[in-house]
Motif scaffolding. Structure first.
Motif, mmCIF file in Angstrom:
data_model
loop_
_atom_site.group_PDB
_atom_site.id
_atom_site.type_symbol
_atom_site.label_atom_id
_atom_site.label_comp_id
_atom_site.label_asym_id
_atom_site.label_seq_id
_atom_site.Cartn_x
_atom_site.Cartn_y
_atom_site.Cartn_z
ATOM 1 N N CYS A 158 1.224 -0.958 -0.164
ATOM 2 C CA CYS A 158 -0.105 -0.040 0.399
ATOM 3 C C CYS A 158 0.352 1.007 -0.157
ATOM 4 O O CYS A 158 1.945 1.162 0.338
ATOM 5 C CB CYS A 158 -1.067 0.238 0.952
ATOM 6 S SG CYS A 158 -1.673 1.624 1.544
ATOM 7 N N ILE A 159 0.177 2.447 -0.428
ATOM 8 C CA ILE A 159 1.256 3.518 -1.145
ATOM 9 C C ILE A 159 0.061 4.535 -1.075
ATOM 10 O O ILE A 159 -0.989 4.351 -0.348
ATOM 11 C CB ILE A 159 1.504 4.079 -1.932
ATOM 12 C CG1 ILE A 159 2.820 3.394 -2.358
ATOM 13 C CG2 ILE A 159 1.833 5.120 -1.963
ATOM 14 C CD1 ILE A 159 3.114 2.740 -3.936
ATOM 15 N N ILE A 160 0.319 5.603 0.486
ATOM 16 C CA ILE A 160 -0.258 6.522 1.476
ATOM 17 C C ILE A 160 0.078 8.232 0.642
ATOM 18 O O ILE A 160 1.604 7.854 1.005
ATOM 19 C CB ILE A 160 -0.765 6.653 2.027
ATOM 20 C CG1 ILE A 160 -1.732 5.716 2.625
ATOM 21 C CG2 ILE A 160 -1.390 7.877 2.104
ATOM 22 C CD1 ILE A 160 -1.890 5.642 4.194
ATOM 23 N N SER A 161 -0.569 8.846 -0.302
ATOM 24 C CA SER A 161 -0.253 10.367 -0.978
ATOM 25 C C SER A 161 -0.761 10.684 -0.522
ATOM 26 O O SER A 161 -1.899 11.242 -1.161
ATOM 27 C CB SER A 161 0.382 9.869 -2.413
ATOM 28 O OG SER A 161 0.662 10.933 -3.253
ATOM 29 N N GLN A 191 -2.537 -1.751 -3.758
ATOM 30 C CA GLN A 191 -3.214 -0.283 -3.788
ATOM 31 C C GLN A 191 -2.593 1.207 -3.078
ATOM 32 O O GLN A 191 -1.675 0.958 -2.475
ATOM 33 C CB GLN A 191 -4.262 -0.496 -2.313
ATOM 34 C CG GLN A 191 -5.857 -1.681 -2.836
ATOM 35 C CD GLN A 191 -6.930 -1.629 -2.096
ATOM 36 O OE1 GLN A 191 -6.652 -1.669 -0.842
ATOM 37 N NE2 GLN A 191 -7.978 -1.340 -2.383
ATOM 38 N N LEU A 192 -3.091 2.047 -4.037
ATOM 39 C CA LEU A 192 -2.667 3.873 -3.592
ATOM 40 C C LEU A 192 -3.890 4.573 -2.732
ATOM 41 O O LEU A 192 -5.227 4.347 -3.856
ATOM 42 C CB LEU A 192 -2.401 4.267 -4.543
ATOM 43 C CG LEU A 192 -1.878 5.842 -5.099
ATOM 44 C CD1 LEU A 192 -1.004 6.082 -3.819
ATOM 45 C CD2 LEU A 192 -1.515 6.805 -6.337
ATOM 46 N N LEU A 193 -3.322 5.034 -2.029
ATOM 47 C CA LEU A 193 -4.178 5.810 -1.122
ATOM 48 C C LEU A 193 -3.916 6.843 -1.516
ATOM 49 O O LEU A 193 -2.836 7.710 -0.934
ATOM 50 C CB LEU A 193 -4.697 4.979 -0.360
ATOM 51 C CG LEU A 193 -5.453 4.148 0.556
ATOM 52 C CD1 LEU A 193 -4.968 3.294 -0.070
ATOM 53 C CD2 LEU A 193 -5.023 4.127 2.140
ATOM 54 N N LEU A 194 -4.329 7.854 -2.800
ATOM 55 C CA LEU A 194 -4.724 9.831 -2.653
ATOM 56 C C LEU A 194 -5.058 10.342 -2.051
ATOM 57 O O LEU A 194 -6.837 10.627 -2.005
ATOM 58 C CB LEU A 194 -4.345 9.543 -3.725
ATOM 59 C CG LEU A 194 -4.502 10.726 -4.698
ATOM 60 C CD1 LEU A 194 -2.629 11.000 -4.245
ATOM 61 C CD2 LEU A 194 -4.291 11.004 -6.098
ATOM 62 N N ILE A 195 -4.954 11.360 -1.039
ATOM 63 C CA ILE A 195 -5.687 12.484 -0.855
ATOM 64 C C ILE A 195 -4.869 14.085 -1.059
ATOM 65 O O ILE A 195 -3.566 13.977 -1.061
ATOM 66 C CB ILE A 195 -4.825 12.596 0.701
ATOM 67 C CG1 ILE A 195 -5.438 11.712 1.776
ATOM 68 C CG2 ILE A 195 -5.686 14.219 1.223
ATOM 69 C CD1 ILE A 195 -5.138 11.171 3.446
ATOM 70 N N SER A 196 -6.038 14.406 -1.940
ATOM 71 C CA SER A 196 -5.663 15.302 -2.725
ATOM 72 C C SER A 196 -7.218 16.567 -2.478
ATOM 73 O O SER A 196 -7.829 16.088 -2.589
ATOM 74 C CB SER A 196 -6.298 14.849 -4.117
ATOM 75 O OG SER A 196 -5.344 15.889 -5.335
ATOM 76 N N LEU A 252 -10.178 15.410 -1.559
ATOM 77 C CA LEU A 252 -10.637 13.883 -2.517
ATOM 78 C C LEU A 252 -9.818 12.316 -2.043
ATOM 79 O O LEU A 252 -9.216 13.254 -1.364
ATOM 80 C CB LEU A 252 -10.615 14.096 -3.754
ATOM 81 C CG LEU A 252 -10.426 12.791 -5.234
ATOM 82 C CD1 LEU A 252 -11.967 12.577 -5.434
ATOM 83 C CD2 LEU A 252 -9.853 13.385 -5.881
ATOM 84 N N PHE A 253 -10.350 11.703 -1.929
ATOM 85 C CA PHE A 253 -10.300 11.034 -0.777
ATOM 86 C C PHE A 253 -10.177 9.996 -2.014
ATOM 87 O O PHE A 253 -11.684 9.074 -2.178
ATOM 88 C CB PHE A 253 -10.307 9.872 0.279
ATOM 89 C CG PHE A 253 -9.894 8.914 0.687
ATOM 90 C CD1 PHE A 253 -8.869 8.192 0.719
ATOM 91 C CD2 PHE A 253 -10.761 7.181 0.787
ATOM 92 C CE1 PHE A 253 -8.393 7.437 1.673
ATOM 93 C CE2 PHE A 253 -10.191 5.770 1.225
ATOM 94 C CZ PHE A 253 -9.126 6.494 1.836
ATOM 95 N N ILE A 254 -9.553 9.221 -2.594
ATOM 96 C CA ILE A 254 -9.367 8.014 -4.028
ATOM 97 C C ILE A 254 -8.366 6.998 -3.584
ATOM 98 O O ILE A 254 -7.456 6.828 -3.386
ATOM 99 C CB ILE A 254 -9.343 8.557 -5.441
ATOM 100 C CG1 ILE A 254 -9.506 7.623 -6.390
ATOM 101 C CG2 ILE A 254 -7.676 9.124 -4.913
ATOM 102 C CD1 ILE A 254 -9.893 8.587 -7.928
ATOM 103 N N VAL A 255 -8.906 5.300 -4.101
ATOM 104 C CA VAL A 255 -8.138 4.641 -3.516
ATOM 105 C C VAL A 255 -7.833 3.717 -5.190
ATOM 106 O O VAL A 255 -8.881 3.040 -5.496
ATOM 107 C CB VAL A 255 -8.579 3.060 -2.650
ATOM 108 C CG1 VAL A 255 -7.894 1.923 -2.823
ATOM 109 C CG2 VAL A 255 -8.845 3.714 -1.150
ATOM 110 N N GLY A 256 -6.553 3.651 -5.465
ATOM 111 C CA GLY A 256 -6.848 2.281 -6.943
ATOM 112 C C GLY A 256 -5.957 1.327 -6.143
ATOM 113 O O GLY A 256 -5.225 1.017 -5.931
#
Length: 260
Positions: A158-161, A191-196, A252-256
């Protein structure tokens, strides 16, 4: 200040302590509590506690020296590596990691993590758990093919950005390129957990104004598709505060999920 004169975070650097005080503090007049503190923590806790994201190795690539969003992750991931752009931020993080004099006080966030987990009487355990999970803090450089060069990390589950891609990208092409470099560190199926920030063009730290690439929800979703990330989940929180320190419209919180 014209947008062409905005500073670039990864080029010009910033005052890491001022950044924490302005956006992440426990001050009563801290206007970003809902957007910068609560929303990311709730979203990440939900993702991990429901079993939607699993593994043992987590990489965090985030803005400044923030760690509050990692309290939940430390419960599920045995190994966490932090990647940061600035030596000052790394020094700030090391001060907290080793509980040195003058370290930033994150107790207001460990207590919030305890509330999310239903363990309000275990605040010290939350701090110790996160500290013991963080194994390395490394400098990263997105100008390199391997952004952690000369260190070669194993691929992460997992990566959190949090708040990085829009700060270091000047246009759409750079955003896609930086997103691709990020997920090179992710194993297939990870999974990438992106907060933008949505529709932001600038943000302040003290009197210094910094660049932010203006991107909306559709752009980010399309960017995920272009680099081979299948969207598992996303949520948007419309801006809850009034301040001219930053001009974003939403968070935005999005998981890919990276393809096998």
């Amino acid at each position: 200040m014209d947008s062409t004169t905005h500073k670039l975070y990864h080029v010009h650097g910033m005052d890491s302590r001022s950044y924490l005080d302005m956006y992440f503090s426990n001050k009563e007049d801290m206007v970003f509590a809902e957007d910068a503190l609560k929303f990311p923590m709730v979203m990440i806790h939900y993702q991990f506690s429901t079993g939607r994201t699993e593994g043992t190795f987590l990489i965090d690539i985030s803005l400044g020296s923030i760690i509050h969003h990692l309290y939940s992750g430390s419960k599920f991931f045995k190994k966490i590596v932090l990647l940061r752009f600035q030596e000052k931020c790394i020094m700030e993080l090391n001060r907290w990691l080793h509980d040195r004099t003058g370290a930033y006080d994150w107790s207001h966030r460990s207590s919030a993590a305890a509330e999310l987990e239903g363990t309000r009487n275990q605040l010290q355990e939350k701090e110790m758990r996160l500290r013991s999970s963080i194994k390395q803090i490394l400098k990263c450089d997105f100008e390199q093919e391997n952004i952690t060069s000369p260190v070669l990390l194993p691929l992460a589950d997992c990566i959190i950005s949090a708040g990085i891609l829009e700060m270091i990208s000047k246009n759409e092409d750079e955003y896609i390129k930086n997103l691709e470099k990020t997920i090179k560190l992710l194993k297939p199926g990870g999974q990438l957990l992106l907060i933008s920030l949505v529709d932001a063009t600038y943000w302040f730290v003290g009197a210094e104004q910094f660049h932010c690439f203006k991107c909306n929800e559709e752009f980010v979703k399309n960017a995920f598709g272009k680099v081979g990330l299948a969207i598992d989940y996303y949520a948007v929180q419309r801006r809850r505060n009034v301040s001219d320190i930053a001009d974003y419209k939403a968070v935005l919180f999005i998981v890919g999920c990276k393809g096998e």
